[in-house]
Scaffold this motif. Structure first.
Motif, PDB file in Angstrom:
ATOM      1  N   UNK A 191      45.440  47.958  34.161  1.00 37.62           N
ATOM      2  CA  UNK A 191      45.263  46.535  34.437  1.00 37.62           C
ATOM      3  C   UNK A 191      46.234  45.660  33.659  1.00 37.62           C
ATOM      4  N   UNK A 210      36.480  40.924  36.309  1.00 40.06           N
ATOM      5  CA  UNK A 210      36.357  42.284  35.778  1.00 40.06           C
ATOM      6  C   UNK A 210      34.959  42.859  35.959  1.00 40.06           C
ATOM      7  N   UNK A 211      34.880  44.130  35.972  1.00 40.74           N
ATOM      8  CA  UNK A 211      33.677  44.912  35.766  1.00 40.74           C
ATOM      9  C   UNK A 211      32.511  44.669  36.730  1.00 40.74           C
ATOM     10  N   UNK A 270      37.030  36.495  29.191  1.00 41.06           N
ATOM     11  CA  UNK A 270      35.954  37.487  29.247  1.00 41.06           C
ATOM     12  C   UNK A 270      34.758  36.970  28.431  1.00 41.06           C
ATOM     13  N   UNK A 307      42.911  47.194  27.365  1.00 46.15           N
ATOM     14  CA  UNK A 307      42.416  46.734  28.654  1.00 46.15           C
ATOM     15  C   UNK A 307      41.215  45.807  28.625  1.00 46.15           C
ATOM     16  N   UNK A 308      40.799  45.360  27.422  1.00 48.81           N
ATOM     17  CA  UNK A 308      39.690  44.415  27.345  1.00 48.81           C
ATOM     18  C   UNK A 308      38.439  44.985  27.982  1.00 48.81           C
ATOM     19  N   UNK A 309      37.830  44.218  28.863  1.00 52.38           N
ATOM     20  CA  UNK A 309      36.609  44.655  29.539  1.00 52.38           C
ATOM     21  C   UNK A 309      36.884  45.771  30.543  1.00 52.38           C
ATOM     22  N   UNK A 310      38.128  45.880  30.989  1.00 50.43           N
ATOM     23  CA  UNK A 310      38.456  46.882  32.006  1.00 50.43           C
ATOM     24  C   UNK A 310      38.630  48.231  31.328  1.00 50.43           C
ATOM     25  N   UNK A 324      43.658  46.870  41.383  1.00 52.62           N
ATOM     26  CA  UNK A 324      43.734  47.606  40.119  1.00 52.62           C
ATOM     27  C   UNK A 324      42.759  46.931  39.158  1.00 52.62           C
ATOM     28  N   UNK A 325      41.835  47.685  38.615  1.00 51.34           N
ATOM     29  CA  UNK A 325      40.844  47.073  37.725  1.00 51.34           C
ATOM     30  C   UNK A 325      40.018  46.029  38.430  1.00 51.34           C
ATOM     31  N   UNK A 336      34.942  51.466  37.258  1.00 48.32           N
ATOM     32  CA  UNK A 336      36.355  51.714  36.970  1.00 48.32           C
ATOM     33  C   UNK A 336      36.787  53.088  37.491  1.00 48.32           C
ATOM     34  N   UNK A 380      36.385  44.904  43.629  1.00 46.57           N
ATOM     35  CA  UNK A 380      36.179  46.269  44.120  1.00 46.57           C
ATOM     36  C   UNK A 380      34.693  46.537  44.307  1.00 46.57           C
TER      37      UNK A 380
END
Lengths: 414, 414, 414, 414
Positions: A137, D269-270, B106, A154-157, D325-326, A286, D275
């Protein structure tokens, strides 16, 4: 808003790969569910790469401390375990966390601090001209945040953020186990081109297991070199992963995720169906690129006469449907299969760019990583399944009003 | 789900009155906003009863530690402050928290641990036959949770849980101050029957203050014995509270909450309007029983010709509307007034019941409490206002697409 | 997202003042609740200005048609009522709507078409240099939407959009009446400076009414010239409104909203409390500037010893708290008071601007309006209260799991 | 709550298979987007089985009427099209719907009435001892709702309810096309065991198409007997479906769903990643049992060195990742593959039960159905993808504050 689950049972998470820790708040556990720090810790321990040599060598001895949402009149039991402390300037505060008690129905918070991080490993990725790892990411997060991202890991990812999934899943599992005996399992069924000869979906029969049978199945899954029903496959897969590691490469994996003793009639129609939620929650993790339910992709090639599951008075006779019809549980086992891509971080040179889009041949300077991220993901996927089922159970119960639950003084609510 | 704010900017909180600590996760702070632990701490300090003798004698030296959501390339600045540690069995983990940096977009997590709690004070409320304090949640929470509640101090229904409001508000304020210079103020305007002679709404004019003017107003509010524009009123009110305390009684209070440099055009129509959100968020705080916007209850008695605010090219000439027309900001100051009931916990005997509904004459055995909960609530109310405004700002921005924000490689998104 | 209510029971609305119609979808009505189109229509009829001469002369004979979410095996009963038709090009489709049946648990949709609109009345507000009515949303909505607003009648910021509130409320009321006998009332208690001598909160005693008593109270409220307990006040208030109209002016109003036979133990803590939701939902309605619970603003001036409601084994002896302690229902009546500003649209000249900010003396060219918007709002406020209570009832039930609701085949879910 | 999409762009739907109609409300379309009834209708027409002989013989000439959320100063253009009418007792109301205009930012409502339904076909499923069709929701929905379900055609668990998806998707597509030129395509790539030789993912190159190229691709997809890039495959697949029909059987199908000109940097994210949302939304549709992104299930067998997509300054050189991606868009085409089970309703006898669990050999008395539900689902899947992308675009924009969007009077908000 970064919330896993739904309006009834949900998990909020915070914390990036290389930050001070992962913070988790779990909402919606019904009052009275028995919970313990040790129970949560047991599931967290399954995230670790310690039990075999296939994971990343960074030892992540993650320890959870519970900060709210439990109570027990026996304060020694409630408080007699872990401790947490803060120091701000000269002021130190130290307090016991919660060790064991009953859920009060209020939010359950947990923290997992991070031990020493080797941030130096990440020097090559820092700054507006830092390198971009293919498959990572780095590039999109840098530009999405206009440069205000944490470039370390990638932090949270990051896989690390799934600690919250497991904590939330531990609470959901405690609730579902207490009420329905529901249990969740995962088994690695493919690594690279090697496939397992046994299927978890086959091992659970009609999905009604005694607690002894469930414990035996869990033990059997723990034994092989990789968590799998098929010990021979597991050994072979472990060797393949080791080969990939030595070659500076990585390899993909697939897992089955199965729940037994699933309460039937759970799940809402259409846009908020349990199927939609599970496909998203499992398929959205992920590195996942495929998610299948029941017989999955195979059903495309079938005729309806072969695919429809016959029904008898005792239940469905087969489970091609995977435990959900119209997004509602039938009581048959929930069966999902999830496919992970090979770990993106590899030692081999690759075409890439810097964050400013200058073209480079990318070479990883430092740091070691899982050559197969999928093989540790089972507990996270089980957790996500548990969270979604817990939410759907509460949603179904909401619509079944029992006036007896609405009484305080005599004659009220009647 | 216990979330303050909306889909764009929100605060999740956990932690009960007598538990290990308060855990907070703040969602939605845009990447790039400058944040510091000290800035959050300054606002938290305003919750404390330390600055005068009117609050509860329990000293709550709450110290915040930030655990996620910030970054700075200067790791010494990022990490050079508070520390947090956990001990689980033999394993200790100690890590610095975040001291100062830029939001990464985040989630931002924070914990505030609790120092020693005098749980013994609560012995009389424990168990299924514990005493019920009139005006408190003892009875309803016990029966709502089928007995699985934390009877010490009311669990989440405690002033202590508003620590999360203030932390979330601190982040929202940093965002709004950076972008719009928005600032939030509160002033106590009534205690018991005594009313202030000055109004905050009058002191802020058309709501466009320089940062110097805003700082001067803040200083002026800090000076009196109680936070108020009117020092004479504040002294008199402080004496009244002291009298109530000595008599084992309590007294109500009202506060004005005002925002200046409010970005106009913010707020959605109807069911999700900023007015609806602010009336709920401010009016829904513990112990609040009235919430008014602009000229509030007084407008009922008016004619439209006297109540409509004239408009000139530079803005509204008066602000009876309180900064919102149709739930959308006009740029005039946001003006709300909130009324608190007298503190429910008093030393005088009262008719009550045990949790099993046995009738008793209730007498408080131990413990001391604020005789006037309203006077410390200003910072919480300002925080809630800031959170809702931040959410509405982001919602408005969402609909104003600028394609320049959607570019990565050359030629994409164009 | 424009949704009234919460995650369990919610109402989505669409449709602007001068558009083709108002569309409503109601989510979360439990399966089995008996519903009828006529029952919804009865409540909608209470929005109309027809019953007295005080409302706007535009006759709004709003008729509702139900399009989904009901079923009855007797198709004649289910379908034997209203009809709806569309014509697109040459294709016409005509179908009966649902007349009466049981809720299926799936979403309930309803439409209310608009009869002829006098859009010509709005000519003076059209375009980027249209006039701005003081106190109206003309200016903020024009700029918020970058000019893409419907300038006729304020779009969603119109009383007309509250049709959805009433439809959703009708469903919520049917559910709560069936299960708990809950009933909702409103009474106008102030118009301009004139106040009613009787209070609805006084008339409902301890809040436990038989269905006969509830029907009698409803009848009593319907009789006066304005919906109020106090017929003398109502006549005087009606005259005041008529005077204001003749003078081209308008006047404010206040209403009490009360629920009886309220199920106790309902409502979540803190950020999602029923108090927060009701203060927001009632206080957030168009033109409302104050919202009070129980004794409301008066409690500020009280001592705790006078304000705490004594508790006996049969319930609370007084109801200063207004039915909610800590945001949870006690079973005492829910009591709220809401204050409306005088109608913004008046015939008198006022200082204003055009949408381009050119200063003008505004004069209303055409169109007639309610001189007192508050007096018709009772049914909307009752509806909003019912929607929030229904949501909170379902939320409470969600946490009280009864395994008997999770059975399909023999032996499953047990 | 049954909502498709997210907090920024969402679709609420109501209406069951055999009810009066499908009602839809679309939230979050930015003000200014050009919309037309005809544009929505064009996409709805793609749901119909009319264009070839493979679908169900029930002709569903669904016609949409728009009821809110548009405006145009040219009222003839705005209103000059479809009409809608209701009749309740003696009162008839007829009004034009909206034909074409610009979105106002307020909710957009639409209805699609149902023409004559052959409810008699469903006699064998009615009542507490009605037959249960294997693979259908008859059994679970009956018991979930305690019998209060609409047994005709499965209620919301019907293909008919996806009309709302398509309407919401039409709005999302108009928004994304206007701003980014984004376009959505689908192609049937497998029917039973027959697979297409061409892939949509291959046909779109790097995902940057001119509007002419996009139109040409759309035309090419429309031509074959089944919507597919591969005309030879389509003919063969059509024959297979016809064979299955004649044999009273059914067959599965798989589709590719692809978006081009996708704005990069979109997605959170997450737990709320694009995704996760797409895997859920696409994989959660009725009858779907697998959902894959990019290279999908194939990546499990790959090495990382073969799977990582090389990056050059102009973009990704390959698209195994499928555009995310991510969970964040890269600007490469979004590529998903979805697998449908064979239609559950078949003419062959099967083991089943009655709703009371009595065992039967089930035989379908009446009614005809699609032998291959997957082949009509493309437009629904494209719609769901568009809805999720639109939501994520707005979410990304929310965090990019431009103060220029917050100005009303001179000097405000600056």
């Amino acid at each position: 808003m970064e919330i896993l689950g739904g309006a009834h049972f949900a998990v909020a998470g915070a914390g990036e790969s290389h930050g001070p820790g992962i913070t988790t708040i779990v909402f919606g556990c019904p009052a009275g569910v028995p919970l313990s720090r040790a129970g949560v810790q047991d599931l967290l321990d399954r995230r670790r790469p310690g039990s075999n040599k296939l994971g990343t060598p960074r030892r992540e001895g993650d320890k959870v401390v519970l900060l709210s949402g439990l109570y027990d009149e026996d304060h020694a039991a409630l408080l007699g375990g872990a401790e947490v402390a803060t120091r701000v300037g000269d002021e130190e505060i130290l307090t016991p966390g919660y060790e064991r008690g009953r859920a009060t129905g209020e939010p359950i918070a947990a923290i997992v601090l991070s031990a020493a991080k080797r941030s130096a490993d990440y020097a090559q990725f820092l700054g507006p001209a830092g390198d971009v790892r293919p498959g990572h990411t780095d590039l999109v997060k840098h530009h999405k945040s206009a440069g205000y991202t944490d470039p370390r890991g990638g932090g949270r990812s990051s896989y690390r953020s799934t600690i919250s999934d497991v904590i939330g899943g531990a609470v959901a599992r405690a609730f579902l186990a207490q009420r329905f005996g529901t249990a969740f399992f995962s088994s690695i069924c493919q690594v690279g081109e090697i496939e397992s000869g046994e299927r978890l979906s086959g091992a659970v029969g009609d999905g009604r297991l005694t607690s002894e049978e469930a414990a035996a199945l869990e033990s059997r899954l723990e034994e092989p070199e990789l968590r799998s029903l098929d010990a021979g496959f597991a050994s072979e897969a472990a060797r393949l992963i080791e080969v990939a590691r030595k070659e500076g490469d990585s390899v993909g994996a697939a897992l089955e995720i199965v729940a037994v003793n699933v309460p039937p009639l759970v799940g809402e129609p259409l846009y908020d169906s349990l199927k939609l939620r599970l496909m998203g929650s499992l398929g959205g993790l992920h590195a996942v690129q495929s998610c299948e339910m029941g017989s999955g992709r195979e059903v495309v090639a079938r005729r309806g006469s072969a695919n429809n599951d016959p029904i008898r008075s005792g239940g469905y006779r087969t489970n091609h449907h995977g435990g959900l019809i119209g997004g509602i549980t039938t009581g048959s086992p929930l069966v999902f299969r999830v496919g992970f891509k090979p770990t993106a971080t590899i030692a081999r040179p690759q075409d890439s760019v810097r964050k400013d889009l200058t073209e480079i041949e990318f070479r990883l300077n430092k740091g070691r990583h899982d050559p197969c991220v999928g093989v540790r993901a089972g507990v996270t996927l089980e957790s996500r399944m548990a969270i979604e089922v817990a939410d759907a159970v509460l949603a179904h119960q909401a619509g079944r009003i029992d006036e007896g639950n609405f009484r305080l003084f005599d004659g009220q609510g009647s």
